[in-house]
Design a protein around this motif. Structure first.
Motif, PDB file in Angstrom:
ATOM      1  N   ASP A  36     -35.354  -6.648  37.155  1.00 18.15           N
ATOM      2  CA  ASP A  36     -35.239  -5.199  37.286  1.00 18.15           C
ATOM      3  C   ASP A  36     -34.168  -4.853  38.329  1.00 18.15           C
ATOM      4  N   LEU A  37     -33.152  -4.140  37.893  1.00 21.85           N
ATOM      5  CA  LEU A  37     -32.041  -3.824  38.803  1.00 21.85           C
ATOM      6  C   LEU A  37     -32.508  -3.007  40.001  1.00 21.85           C
ATOM      7  N   PHE A  38     -33.569  -2.220  39.818  1.00 19.75           N
ATOM      8  CA  PHE A  38     -34.021  -1.364  40.923  1.00 19.75           C
ATOM      9  C   PHE A  38     -34.672  -2.178  42.052  1.00 19.75           C
ATOM     10  N   ALA A  60     -21.695  -0.403  36.055  1.00 19.19           N
ATOM     11  CA  ALA A  60     -23.048   0.073  35.772  1.00 19.19           C
ATOM     12  C   ALA A  60     -23.133   0.573  34.340  1.00 19.19           C
ATOM     13  N   GLY A  61     -24.248   0.256  33.693  1.00 15.35           N
ATOM     14  CA  GLY A  61     -24.504   0.746  32.345  1.00 15.35           C
ATOM     15  C   GLY A  61     -25.649   1.744  32.337  1.00 15.35           C
ATOM     16  N   ARG A  62     -26.047   2.108  31.152  1.00 14.11           N
ATOM     17  CA  ARG A  62     -27.099   3.113  30.975  1.00 14.11           C
ATOM     18  C   ARG A  62     -28.408   2.712  31.663  1.00 14.11           C
ATOM     19  N   GLY A  63     -28.589   1.395  31.856  1.00 15.43           N
ATOM     20  CA  GLY A  63     -29.799   0.907  32.520  1.00 15.43           C
ATOM     21  C   GLY A  63     -29.974   1.464  33.924  1.00 15.43           C
ATOM     22  N   VAL A 116     -24.306  -4.417  35.853  1.00 12.85           N
ATOM     23  CA  VAL A 116     -25.670  -4.023  36.217  1.00 12.85           C
ATOM     24  C   VAL A 116     -26.212  -3.060  35.162  1.00 12.85           C
ATOM     25  N   GLY A 117     -27.238  -3.476  34.433  1.00 14.57           N
ATOM     26  CA  GLY A 117     -27.808  -2.602  33.398  1.00 14.57           C
ATOM     27  C   GLY A 117     -26.827  -2.303  32.286  1.00 14.57           C
ATOM     28  N   VAL A 118     -25.989  -3.297  31.976  1.00  9.11           N
ATOM     29  CA  VAL A 118     -24.983  -3.183  30.906  1.00  9.11           C
ATOM     30  C   VAL A 118     -25.416  -4.123  29.783  1.00  9.11           C
ATOM     31  N   TYR A 165     -13.183   5.729  35.059  1.00  3.90           N
ATOM     32  CA  TYR A 165     -13.859   4.490  35.464  1.00  3.90           C
ATOM     33  C   TYR A 165     -14.479   3.756  34.276  1.00  3.90           C
ATOM     34  N   GLN A 166     -14.238   4.269  33.061  1.00  2.00           N
ATOM     35  CA  GLN A 166     -14.812   3.613  31.877  1.00  2.00           C
ATOM     36  C   GLN A 166     -14.033   2.353  31.524  1.00  2.00           C
ATOM     37  N   ILE A 167     -14.773   1.261  31.346  1.00  2.00           N
ATOM     38  CA  ILE A 167     -14.172  -0.024  30.978  1.00  2.00           C
ATOM     39  C   ILE A 167     -14.423  -0.264  29.496  1.00  2.00           C
ATOM     40  N   GLY A 168     -13.430  -0.794  28.797  1.00  2.00           N
ATOM     41  CA  GLY A 168     -13.671  -1.192  27.415  1.00  2.00           C
ATOM     42  C   GLY A 168     -12.614  -0.732  26.451  1.00  2.00           C
ATOM     43  N   HIS A 169     -12.987  -0.804  25.199  1.00  2.00           N
ATOM     44  CA  HIS A 169     -12.080  -0.553  24.089  1.00  2.00           C
ATOM     45  C   HIS A 169     -11.387   0.799  24.206  1.00  2.00           C
ATOM     46  N   THR A 206     -19.892   1.959  31.735  1.00  4.38           N
ATOM     47  CA  THR A 206     -19.776   1.885  30.279  1.00  4.38           C
ATOM     48  C   THR A 206     -19.510   3.291  29.731  1.00  4.38           C
ATOM     49  N   ARG A 207     -19.167   3.317  28.459  1.00  5.89           N
ATOM     50  CA  ARG A 207     -18.891   4.623  27.849  1.00  5.89           C
ATOM     51  C   ARG A 207     -20.142   5.495  27.805  1.00  5.89           C
ATOM     52  N   ASP A 208     -21.304   4.856  27.604  1.00  6.98           N
ATOM     53  CA  ASP A 208     -22.534   5.652  27.561  1.00  6.98           C
ATOM     54  C   ASP A 208     -22.728   6.422  28.866  1.00  6.98           C
ATOM     55  N   ASN A 253     -19.622  -5.191  22.270  1.00  4.50           N
ATOM     56  CA  ASN A 253     -18.220  -5.629  22.116  1.00  4.50           C
ATOM     57  C   ASN A 253     -17.229  -4.591  22.611  1.00  4.50           C
ATOM     58  N   HIS A 254     -17.544  -3.328  22.354  1.00  2.00           N
ATOM     59  CA  HIS A 254     -16.624  -2.276  22.781  1.00  2.00           C
ATOM     60  C   HIS A 254     -16.433  -2.281  24.295  1.00  2.00           C
ATOM     61  N   HIS A 255     -17.447  -2.735  25.008  1.00  2.00           N
ATOM     62  CA  HIS A 255     -17.327  -2.801  26.473  1.00  2.00           C
ATOM     63  C   HIS A 255     -16.668  -4.109  26.904  1.00  2.00           C
ATOM     64  N   THR A 256     -17.154  -5.227  26.353  1.00  2.00           N
ATOM     65  CA  THR A 256     -16.663  -6.526  26.840  1.00  2.00           C
ATOM     66  C   THR A 256     -15.200  -6.777  26.469  1.00  2.00           C
ATOM     67  N   ALA A 309     -24.175 -11.030  35.411  1.00  2.00           N
ATOM     68  CA  ALA A 309     -24.892  -9.919  34.777  1.00  2.00           C
ATOM     69  C   ALA A 309     -26.319  -9.831  35.307  1.00  2.00           C
ATOM     70  N   ILE A 310     -26.743  -8.597  35.558  1.00  2.00           N
ATOM     71  CA  ILE A 310     -28.139  -8.340  35.945  1.00  2.00           C
ATOM     72  C   ILE A 310     -28.726  -7.436  34.870  1.00  2.00           C
ATOM     73  N   ASN A 311     -29.760  -7.919  34.192  1.00  2.00           N
ATOM     74  CA  ASN A 311     -30.342  -7.152  33.091  1.00  2.00           C
ATOM     75  C   ASN A 311     -31.794  -7.595  32.920  1.00  2.00           C
ATOM     76  N   ASN A 312     -32.684  -6.655  32.576  1.00  2.00           N
ATOM     77  CA  ASN A 312     -34.093  -7.043  32.431  1.00  2.00           C
ATOM     78  C   ASN A 312     -34.438  -7.515  31.021  1.00  2.00           C
ATOM     79  N   ASP A 313     -33.429  -7.535  30.138  1.00  2.00           N
ATOM     80  CA  ASP A 313     -33.651  -8.021  28.766  1.00  2.00           C
ATOM     81  C   ASP A 313     -32.944  -9.365  28.611  1.00  2.00           C
ATOM     82  N   GLU A 314     -33.723 -10.425  28.490  1.00  2.00           N
ATOM     83  CA  GLU A 314     -33.093 -11.753  28.442  1.00  2.00           C
ATOM     84  C   GLU A 314     -32.239 -11.948  27.191  1.00  2.00           C
TER      85      GLU A 314
HETATM   86  C1  FAD Z   1     -15.342   3.528  18.660  1.00  2.00           C
HETATM   87  C2  FAD Z   1     -16.192   3.164  19.851  1.00  2.00           C
HETATM   88  C3  FAD Z   1     -15.563   2.881  21.044  1.00  2.00           C
HETATM   89  C4  FAD Z   1     -16.317   2.535  22.164  1.00  2.00           C
HETATM   90  N1  FAD Z   1     -15.682   2.255  23.339  1.00  2.00           N
HETATM   91  C5  FAD Z   1     -16.418   1.859  24.400  1.00  2.00           C
HETATM   92  C6  FAD Z   1     -15.786   1.519  25.640  1.00  2.00           C
HETATM   93  O1  FAD Z   1     -14.563   1.612  25.816  1.00  2.00           O
HETATM   94  N2  FAD Z   1     -16.569   1.099  26.657  1.00  2.00           N
HETATM   95  C7  FAD Z   1     -17.931   0.991  26.558  1.00  2.00           C
HETATM   96  O2  FAD Z   1     -18.580   0.600  27.536  1.00  2.00           O
HETATM   97  N3  FAD Z   1     -18.542   1.326  25.406  1.00  2.00           N
HETATM   98  C8  FAD Z   1     -17.838   1.765  24.338  1.00  2.00           C
HETATM   99  N4  FAD Z   1     -18.476   2.117  23.195  1.00  2.00           N
HETATM  100  C9  FAD Z   1     -19.964   2.137  23.197  1.00  2.00           C
HETATM  101  C10 FAD Z   1     -20.552   0.741  23.022  1.00  2.00           C
HETATM  102  O3  FAD Z   1     -20.585   0.409  21.658  1.00  2.00           O
HETATM  103  C11 FAD Z   1     -21.980   0.682  23.611  1.00  2.00           C
HETATM  104  O4  FAD Z   1     -22.767   1.680  23.006  1.00  2.00           O
HETATM  105  C12 FAD Z   1     -22.011   0.872  25.132  1.00  2.00           C
HETATM  106  O5  FAD Z   1     -21.096   0.013  25.762  1.00  2.00           O
HETATM  107  C13 FAD Z   1     -23.402   0.570  25.654  1.00  2.00           C
HETATM  108  O6  FAD Z   1     -23.465   0.990  26.991  1.00  2.00           O
HETATM  109  P1  FAD Z   1     -24.567   0.451  27.983  1.00  2.00           P
HETATM  110  O7  FAD Z   1     -24.481  -1.029  28.074  1.00  2.00           O
HETATM  111  O8  FAD Z   1     -24.434   1.242  29.235  1.00  2.00           O
HETATM  112  O9  FAD Z   1     -25.933   0.946  27.328  1.00  2.00           O
HETATM  113  P2  FAD Z   1     -27.056   0.181  26.529  1.00  2.00           P
HETATM  114  O10 FAD Z   1     -26.506  -0.535  25.367  1.00  2.00           O
HETATM  115  O11 FAD Z   1     -28.124   1.190  26.279  1.00  2.00           O
HETATM  116  O12 FAD Z   1     -27.582  -0.933  27.552  1.00  2.00           O
HETATM  117  C14 FAD Z   1     -28.327  -0.667  28.704  1.00  2.00           C
HETATM  118  C15 FAD Z   1     -28.811  -2.003  29.236  1.00  2.00           C
HETATM  119  O13 FAD Z   1     -29.495  -1.790  30.457  1.00  2.00           O
HETATM  120  C16 FAD Z   1     -30.571  -2.703  30.511  1.00  2.00           C
HETATM  121  N5  FAD Z   1     -31.582  -2.157  31.425  1.00  2.00           N
HETATM  122  C17 FAD Z   1     -32.353  -1.050  31.257  1.00  2.00           C
HETATM  123  N6  FAD Z   1     -33.145  -0.858  32.332  1.00  2.00           N
HETATM  124  C18 FAD Z   1     -32.883  -1.882  33.190  1.00  2.00           C
HETATM  125  C19 FAD Z   1     -33.390  -2.242  34.471  1.00  2.00           C
HETATM  126  N7  FAD Z   1     -34.337  -1.507  35.088  1.00  2.00           N
HETATM  127  N8  FAD Z   1     -32.911  -3.352  35.063  1.00  2.00           N
HETATM  128  C20 FAD Z   1     -31.961  -4.112  34.464  1.00  2.00           C
HETATM  129  N9  FAD Z   1     -31.437  -3.810  33.250  1.00  2.00           N
HETATM  130  C21 FAD Z   1     -31.888  -2.703  32.622  1.00  2.00           C
HETATM  131  C22 FAD Z   1     -31.071  -2.798  29.077  1.00  2.00           C
HETATM  132  O14 FAD Z   1     -31.776  -4.006  28.856  1.00  2.00           O
HETATM  133  C23 FAD Z   1     -29.766  -2.724  28.296  1.00  2.00           C
HETATM  134  O15 FAD Z   1     -29.267  -4.028  28.007  1.00  2.00           O
HETATM  135  C24 FAD Z   1     -17.741   2.476  22.074  1.00  2.00           C
HETATM  136  C25 FAD Z   1     -18.353   2.761  20.857  1.00  2.00           C
HETATM  137  C26 FAD Z   1     -17.602   3.105  19.766  1.00  2.00           C
HETATM  138  C27 FAD Z   1     -18.308   3.412  18.464  1.00  2.00           C
END
Ligand code: FAD
Length: 326
Positions: free
Chosen positions: A310-312, A212-215, A270-272, A253-257, A240-242, A276-279, A290-295
Motif C-alpha cells: 500500500d503506497l499510503f 504517480a498514477g491514479r492509485g 507509485v500507484g501506476v 508532467y504527463q509521461i507517455g505516448h 499518468t494521463r489519468d 503501454n501508453h504510459h511505459t 514500482a510500488i503497487n498493491n496489485d501483484e
Molecule cells: C490514445 C491514448 C493515449 C494515451 N496516452 C497516455 C500517456 O501518454 N500517458 C499515460 O500515462 N497514459 C496514457 N493513456 C492512458 C493509458 O492507457 C492508461 O489508462 C493510464 O496510463 C493508466 O493510468 P494509471 O496507471 O494512473 O491508472 P490505473 O490504470 O487505474 O492504475 C492505477 C494503479 O494504482 C494501483 N493502486 C491503487 N491503489 C493503490 C495503493 N493504495 N497502493 C499502491 N498501488 C495502488 C492499482 O493497483 C493500479 O495498478 C492513453 C490512452 C489512450 C487511449
C-alpha cells in the motif's frame, strides 16, 4: 561526408535539453551543422556547448536585433521553417534533424513540403543508411522506414537516446545569413504568452523521476506524499494521463505516448498500473522501481525492483528514511 542539419530549440537564453540528443545522433551520420533561430549574439552564447557536441557550423541571422518586427514573430513556425529551408538549400544539402516536440514536428512538416522531401516523425534512431526507427502502437511494433529526397527530414523522440559529448569537439564556426522581413510572410503572431513557470523541476532535466498514477487517490496526496518524496530525492514529479485527465496535476508532467518521453537514471512509479501508453515514455530509463498493491500490475513486468504494498504506508516511511540519510 554528408552534412547533417540540426535545428536547435532554445528559449530564454537556454538550449533545449533535446539539442544534445540530436547532436549525438547527427554525429554518427555526418558533419553536423546547427541552426539557431536568432541573432549572432544569441548563437554565441551556445557556441561552446555546441562545439563540445561536435557541431562544425552554427547558422544564425545577421543583424537580427536591429530588425523592425517585434519579438513575437520569433514564435512563428512558418518563419522558422523558411529560415531552415533557405540555408539548407543553399549551403548544406543533407538530412535535417529536429526534436519531436509539438514545435519540431510542425516545422518538420512544413519544411518537408517546402523542400519536396519525405519526413519521418518521432523516430527513436537513425542508422547510417538514413533508415529511421519508429516505435508505434504503444511501442508494441518497431518499424524501419526510408525517406527519399536530398533533404530527408526526421524528428527524434525526446529521451530516445542518451546524450553524449563528442570525442573530438567541432569548430562551431558562426555563419550569419540575411534576415527575412516579416512582410514577406503570410501571417504573424500577435502575442506570445509562455505557460507560467512552476517551481518544480522539469521532467527532462533531472536524473530521478517519481511518477504517480491514479492509485494516489486524490490531488492532495500528490502534494502531501509525492512531492515531498520527490524533493527528498532531488527528483521531478511525473504523472499518468489519468491523473492529468482527473485535473490533479498539470499536463506538462504527463509521461507517455501523448505526453513526454523521459530517460532518467531512476524512475519510481507509485500507484501506476503500467499501461503501454504510459511505459512507452520511459523506455530509455535506467533503473525502474514500482510500488503497487496489485501483484499482477503490468508495471512489474518492466520493473527492475518491485514493491507490492500500500503506497499510503510505504511512501511516508520511505520519505522519512531518505530524509534521515541526507
Ligand atoms: C490514445 C491514448 C493515449 C494515451 N496516452 C497516455 C500517456 O501518454 N500517458 C499515460 O500515462 N497514459 C496514457 N493513456 C492512458 C493509458 O492507457 C492508461 O489508462 C493510464 O496510463 C493508466 O493510468 P494509471 O496507471 O494512473 O491508472 P490505473 O490504470 O487505474 O492504475 C492505477 C494503479 O494504482 C494501483 N493502486 C491503487 N491503489 C493503490 C495503493 N493504495 N497502493 C499502491 N498501488 C495502488 C492499482 O493497483 C493500479 O495498478 C492513453 C490512452 C489512450 C487511449
Amino acid at each position: 561526408m554528408s552534412n547533417i542539419n540540426v535545428f536547435v530549440e532554445h528559449y530564454d537564453g537556454k538550449l533545449s535539453p533535446s539539442c544534445a540528443e540530436l547532436c549525438t545522433v547527427a554525429r554518427e551520420l555526418g558533419e553536423v551543422n546547427a541552426y539557431v533561430y536568432g541573432s549572432k549574439e544569441q548563437a554565441q552564447v551556445f557556441q561552446e556547448t555546441l562545439a563540445a557536441l561536435g557541431v562544425q557550423r552554427i547558422f544564425c541571422y545577421e543583424d537580427y536585433e536591429n530588425r523592425e518586427e517585434d519579438c513575437t514573430c520569433d514564435s512563428l513556425i512558418s518563419h522558422q521553417a523558411q529560415f531552415l529551408q533557405r540555408i539548407i538549400c543553399v549551403f548544406s544539402i543533407g538530412p535535417v534533424l529536429l526534436s519531436a516536440t509539438a514545435e519540431g514536428n510542425e516545422i518538420a512538416g512544413r519544411l518537408a513540403v517546402r523542400m519536396g522531401s519525405g519526413v519521418l516523425t518521432d523516430v527513436t534512431g537513425i542508422d547510417t543508411e538514413g533508415i529511421g526507427e519508429q516505435s508505434i502502437f504503444g511501442d508494441r511494433i518497431i518499424t524501419h522506414s526510408a525517406v527519399k529526397g536530398l533533404n530527408p527530414v526526421y524528428t527524434l523522440r525526446p529521451g530516445a537516446v542518451s546524450p553524449r559529448i563528442a570525442a573530438v569537439p567541432g569548430a562551431a564556426e558562426l555563419c550569419e545569413v540575411m534576415f527575412i522581413p516579416r512582410e514577406h510572410l503570410g501571417g504573424h503572431v500577435v502575442s506570445f504568452t509562455p505557460a507560467p513557470p512552476t517551481d518544480r523541476p522539469e521532467l527532462s532535466q533531472v536524473k530521478t523521476v517519481v511518477a504517480a498514477g491514479r492509485g494516489i487517490g486524490k490531488e492532495q496526496h500528490l502534494h502531501d506524499l509525492i512531492e515531498p518524496l520527490a524533493d527528498s530525492l532531488g527528483a521531478a514529479v511525473g504523472v499518468t494521463r489519468d491523473v492529468v485527465d482527473l485535473g490533479w496535476y498539470p499536463t506538462q508532467y504527463q509521461i507517455g505516448h501523448t505526453g513526454v518521453s523521459i530517460s532518467p537514471d531512476l524512475y519510481l512509479a507509485v500507484g501506476v498500473s503500467g499501461a503501454n501508453h504510459h511505459t512507452s515514455g520511459i523506455q530509455s530509463s535506467g533503473t525502474i522501481i514500482a510500488i503497487n498493491n496489485d501483484e499482477d500490475a503490468p508495471i512489474f513486468q518492466i520493473a527492475d525492483l518491485g514493491v507490492i504494498g500500500d503506497l499510503f504506508t510505504i511512501i511516508p516511511e520511505l520519505t522519512k528514511e531518505i530524509q534521515t540519510r541526507l
